[in-house]
Design a protein around this motif. Sequence first.
Motif, PDB file in Angstrom:
ATOM      1  N   LYS A 253     -18.929   7.521   1.110  1.00 43.55           N
ATOM      2  CA  LYS A 253     -17.900   8.344   0.474  1.00 43.55           C
ATOM      3  C   LYS A 253     -16.659   8.459   1.359  1.00 43.55           C
ATOM      4  N   GLU A 254     -16.892   8.645   2.673  1.00 48.63           N
ATOM      5  CA  GLU A 254     -15.737   8.810   3.565  1.00 48.63           C
ATOM      6  C   GLU A 254     -14.903   7.524   3.642  1.00 48.63           C
ATOM      7  N   HIS A 255     -15.571   6.388   3.461  1.00 47.15           N
ATOM      8  CA  HIS A 255     -14.816   5.137   3.464  1.00 47.15           C
ATOM      9  C   HIS A 255     -13.911   5.044   2.243  1.00 47.15           C
ATOM     10  N   LEU A 256     -14.424   5.534   1.109  1.00 44.21           N
ATOM     11  CA  LEU A 256     -13.603   5.525  -0.103  1.00 44.21           C
ATOM     12  C   LEU A 256     -12.361   6.384   0.101  1.00 44.21           C
ATOM     13  N   GLU A 257     -12.559   7.543   0.719  1.00 47.96           N
ATOM     14  CA  GLU A 257     -11.424   8.438   0.973  1.00 47.96           C
ATOM     15  C   GLU A 257     -10.441   7.794   1.941  1.00 47.96           C
ATOM     16  N   GLU A 258     -11.010   7.092   2.911  1.00 46.16           N
ATOM     17  CA  GLU A 258     -10.179   6.444   3.921  1.00 46.16           C
ATOM     18  C   GLU A 258      -9.315   5.333   3.297  1.00 46.16           C
ATOM     19  N   ALA A 259      -9.818   4.751   2.203  1.00 41.50           N
ATOM     20  CA  ALA A 259      -9.092   3.649   1.561  1.00 41.50           C
ATOM     21  C   ALA A 259      -7.894   4.154   0.752  1.00 41.50           C
ATOM     22  N   ARG A 260      -7.924   5.432   0.351  1.00 37.55           N
ATOM     23  CA  ARG A 260      -6.878   5.957  -0.536  1.00 37.55           C
ATOM     24  C   ARG A 260      -5.439   5.774  -0.031  1.00 37.55           C
ATOM     25  N   PRO A 261      -5.141   6.201   1.225  1.00 33.73           N
ATOM     26  CA  PRO A 261      -3.751   6.048   1.682  1.00 33.73           C
ATOM     27  C   PRO A 261      -3.288   4.591   1.702  1.00 33.73           C
ATOM     28  N   THR A 262      -4.204   3.667   2.042  1.00 32.32           N
ATOM     29  CA  THR A 262      -3.837   2.238   2.048  1.00 32.32           C
ATOM     30  C   THR A 262      -3.459   1.800   0.643  1.00 32.32           C
ATOM     31  N   LEU A 263      -4.252   2.245  -0.339  1.00 31.01           N
ATOM     32  CA  LEU A 263      -3.975   1.858  -1.717  1.00 31.01           C
ATOM     33  C   LEU A 263      -2.636   2.435  -2.184  1.00 31.01           C
ATOM     34  N   GLU A 264      -2.374   3.664  -1.748  1.00 31.12           N
ATOM     35  CA  GLU A 264      -1.113   4.325  -2.100  1.00 31.12           C
ATOM     36  C   GLU A 264       0.073   3.500  -1.583  1.00 31.12           C
ATOM     37  N   ARG A 265      -0.079   3.055  -0.319  1.00 25.64           N
ATOM     38  CA  ARG A 265       0.977   2.259   0.305  1.00 25.64           C
ATOM     39  C   ARG A 265       1.124   0.918  -0.420  1.00 25.64           C
ATOM     40  N   LEU A 266      -0.029   0.345  -0.777  1.00 29.26           N
ATOM     41  CA  LEU A 266      -0.032  -0.945  -1.468  1.00 29.26           C
ATOM     42  C   LEU A 266       0.676  -0.848  -2.816  1.00 29.26           C
ATOM     43  N   LYS A 267       0.502   0.294  -3.475  1.00 26.66           N
ATOM     44  CA  LYS A 267       1.121   0.507  -4.781  1.00 26.66           C
ATOM     45  C   LYS A 267       2.640   0.459  -4.642  1.00 26.66           C
ATOM     46  N   ASP A 268       3.165   1.174  -3.634  1.00 29.82           N
ATOM     47  CA  ASP A 268       4.618   1.161  -3.413  1.00 29.82           C
ATOM     48  C   ASP A 268       5.101  -0.250  -3.115  1.00 29.82           C
ATOM     49  N   LYS A 269       4.354  -0.930  -2.259  1.00 29.36           N
ATOM     50  CA  LYS A 269       4.765  -2.274  -1.854  1.00 29.36           C
ATOM     51  C   LYS A 269       4.726  -3.241  -3.040  1.00 29.36           C
ATOM     52  N   SER A 270       3.691  -3.116  -3.887  1.00 28.26           N
ATOM     53  CA  SER A 270       3.571  -4.023  -5.033  1.00 28.26           C
ATOM     54  C   SER A 270       4.678  -3.753  -6.040  1.00 28.26           C
ATOM     55  N   GLU A 271       5.030  -2.470  -6.210  1.00 31.46           N
ATOM     56  CA  GLU A 271       6.130  -2.139  -7.122  1.00 31.46           C
ATOM     57  C   GLU A 271       7.433  -2.723  -6.597  1.00 31.46           C
ATOM     58  N   MET A 272       7.581  -2.643  -5.271  1.00 33.51           N
ATOM     59  CA  MET A 272       8.790  -3.183  -4.655  1.00 33.51           C
ATOM     60  C   MET A 272       8.845  -4.703  -4.854  1.00 33.51           C
ATOM     61  N   LEU A 273       7.695  -5.353  -4.644  1.00 37.17           N
ATOM     62  CA  LEU A 273       7.624  -6.807  -4.791  1.00 37.17           C
ATOM     63  C   LEU A 273       7.939  -7.216  -6.233  1.00 37.17           C
ATOM     64  N   TYR A 274       7.364  -6.470  -7.173  1.00 33.63           N
ATOM     65  CA  TYR A 274       7.585  -6.756  -8.592  1.00 33.63           C
ATOM     66  C   TYR A 274       9.071  -6.612  -8.925  1.00 33.63           C
ATOM     67  N   GLY A 275       9.664  -5.500  -8.458  1.00 32.69           N
ATOM     68  CA  GLY A 275      11.085  -5.255  -8.706  1.00 32.69           C
ATOM     69  C   GLY A 275      11.949  -6.342  -8.088  1.00 32.69           C
ATOM     70  N   ALA A 276      11.618  -6.710  -6.851  1.00 35.48           N
ATOM     71  CA  ALA A 276      12.430  -7.692  -6.142  1.00 35.48           C
ATOM     72  C   ALA A 276      12.372  -9.050  -6.827  1.00 35.48           C
ATOM     73  N   VAL A 277      11.172  -9.442  -7.289  1.00 36.22           N
ATOM     74  CA  VAL A 277      11.015 -10.741  -7.949  1.00 36.22           C
ATOM     75  C   VAL A 277      11.720 -10.736  -9.305  1.00 36.22           C
ATOM     76  N   LEU A 278      11.567  -9.625 -10.013  1.00 33.55           N
ATOM     77  CA  LEU A 278      12.134  -9.534 -11.360  1.00 33.55           C
ATOM     78  C   LEU A 278      13.652  -9.512 -11.364  1.00 33.55           C
ATOM     79  N   ASP A 279      14.221  -8.918 -10.290  1.00 35.50           N
ATOM     80  CA  ASP A 279      15.674  -8.782 -10.234  1.00 35.50           C
ATOM     81  C   ASP A 279      16.357  -9.983  -9.612  1.00 35.50           C
ATOM     82  N   ASP A 280      15.572 -10.894  -9.047  1.00 27.96           N
ATOM     83  CA  ASP A 280      16.172 -11.977  -8.298  1.00 27.96           C
ATOM     84  C   ASP A 280      16.760 -13.041  -9.226  1.00 27.96           C
ATOM     85  N   PRO A 281      18.081 -13.217  -9.218  1.00 27.75           N
ATOM     86  CA  PRO A 281      18.685 -14.201 -10.134  1.00 27.75           C
ATOM     87  C   PRO A 281      18.265 -15.636  -9.818  1.00 27.75           C
ATOM     88  N   VAL A 282      17.999 -15.910  -8.518  1.00 31.92           N
ATOM     89  CA  VAL A 282      17.612 -17.275  -8.139  1.00 31.92           C
ATOM     90  C   VAL A 282      16.232 -17.613  -8.711  1.00 31.92           C
TER      91      VAL A 282
END
Lengths: 152, 399
Positions: free
Chosen positions: B161-190
Amino acid sequence: MNPSLFKEELSGRFGWRLGKTESSTRRLYITPAPEIFDELVQFISEDNLARLATISCVDHRDHFVLLYHFALDESGFMVTIKLPIEKNGEPSTESLAARNPAAEWIEREIREMFGIDFENHPAKKRLLKADSLGDTDFPYRKDFKLEDLEGD
Amino acid sequence: MATTIPVGPYHPLQEEPEHYLLTVDEEEVLDVDVQIGYNHRGIEKLSEKKTFNQIPMLVERVCGICSHSHPYAYCLAVEDCGEIDVPERAKYIRSLIGELERIHSHLLWAGLAGHFIGYDTVFMWAWKYREDVLDVLELLTGNRNAYAMLKPGGIQRDIKKEHLEEARPTLERLKDKSEMLYGAVLDDPVLKARLRGVGILSKEDARAYGALGPTVRASGILIDVRSDFPYGAYEDVDWSVITRNEGDVFARVEVRLLEILESIKIIEQIISTIPDTGAIDSEPEEIPPGEGIGNYEAPRGECFHYIQSDGTNRPVRHKIRAPTFMNFPTYRATCIGETVADATIILASVDPCYSCTERAIQLKGRKKIDLLELSRQRTAEIKKEYEQVENPLEEVLDE
């Protein structure tokens, strides 16, 4: 639609020639009379838009059985049609690839691994069997010994 | 005049051996021929010699990236054959690992795709974020790849259980990063100019070739084993199947990037709702005679396993069909008529399966090593050595 309703629909259409069937909540297995095989495949894949998931070949030593697995994704069940193939001489059956491009690579793999010829197949060249294996070596047959590969 | 360009089987750009023969007229691709099998290891044949409980270990090695998908599909086939029920907690853990695997696989692909079109920034971003997912997998299962979690009837080991809790902040960070990646790819004219309208797979072709996974979903066909043939925890969580109608390479990128966000959503729900206690294995004694089909939504599409049992402890037949086997032949519909430069990214856009088992981690509890700092230290050491000898050349001459 579920497997038992689909089975009823099929028996209404094909009668006794539908042969032996087995069904559960998500699976339907049919061993039809060979003469209706083409019509049955056409009905399932074209009229019911089933996706050909793959074809499994089982070596029963004295004969082969080809299992055509069709997925009815919208209804969430699998229909498997079984087709026995004689092993004597040169085992062969009609290819589905001309009508169903999904079958092309699947049939090529079975041809190389089990030595079943698919008549009228558009590309009968080697896809994945090793160059060191001859045209009459069929590694997935039961009588093929793994030891034969040593020193390869 | 038509020219033939052979690519592979061993080529610096390809991670795995495949042989392509492109027939081209100047820049236009007229025909493509493919030869595979350089990686054929006869797993189906080997499987007939193993017991039902040994096979997960074998099929885990079919693919280095989908190392959860193949044993999962196999276990579903055995459970279908033996009508075995899996405990609720085991189902949740299986799905949790499966979704983490999907995220790392999609990030890996996004990076490679960026690399193929010469956009190495995307490659470095995606692979950097992927490390976080691998860390979570290591935390939960002990392994970055080949998690060895599955067995027919349940899972091998419980997770804490404690490992699951420990994984939460990493997933939170990953969510921000993935949203950023999605936005960056989608907005890139090249990227848009490079990938829009390239390698279009029409809805009809996708259906005819029996294409699967993100490849078919980017062509507007709503097929996903997780919703069509529900298994694991997917019936209990809220998620949606991602589709796009364009069918081009850009749509395939979009589907995969959005699926990462969807997977994070599924994982967060699983962590919140997983039963705290309970059995993780129904311990099936024997597999009765019969046959079973297991289909599982791997990152690349439906992974299909079929087993036939005669009542002994080994299968009579074990058929494996990986999703790339169905996705790959679509190159006939997508590559022909395109330019040579686009052929690489089109062939790569179905995400043909690559293996990756490189291992470099930082063990917890040990002193943190900063590579930059290490490099500075080394430079300082070298400098010191040279300072002791004021002019190294002079000393050599003296001798």
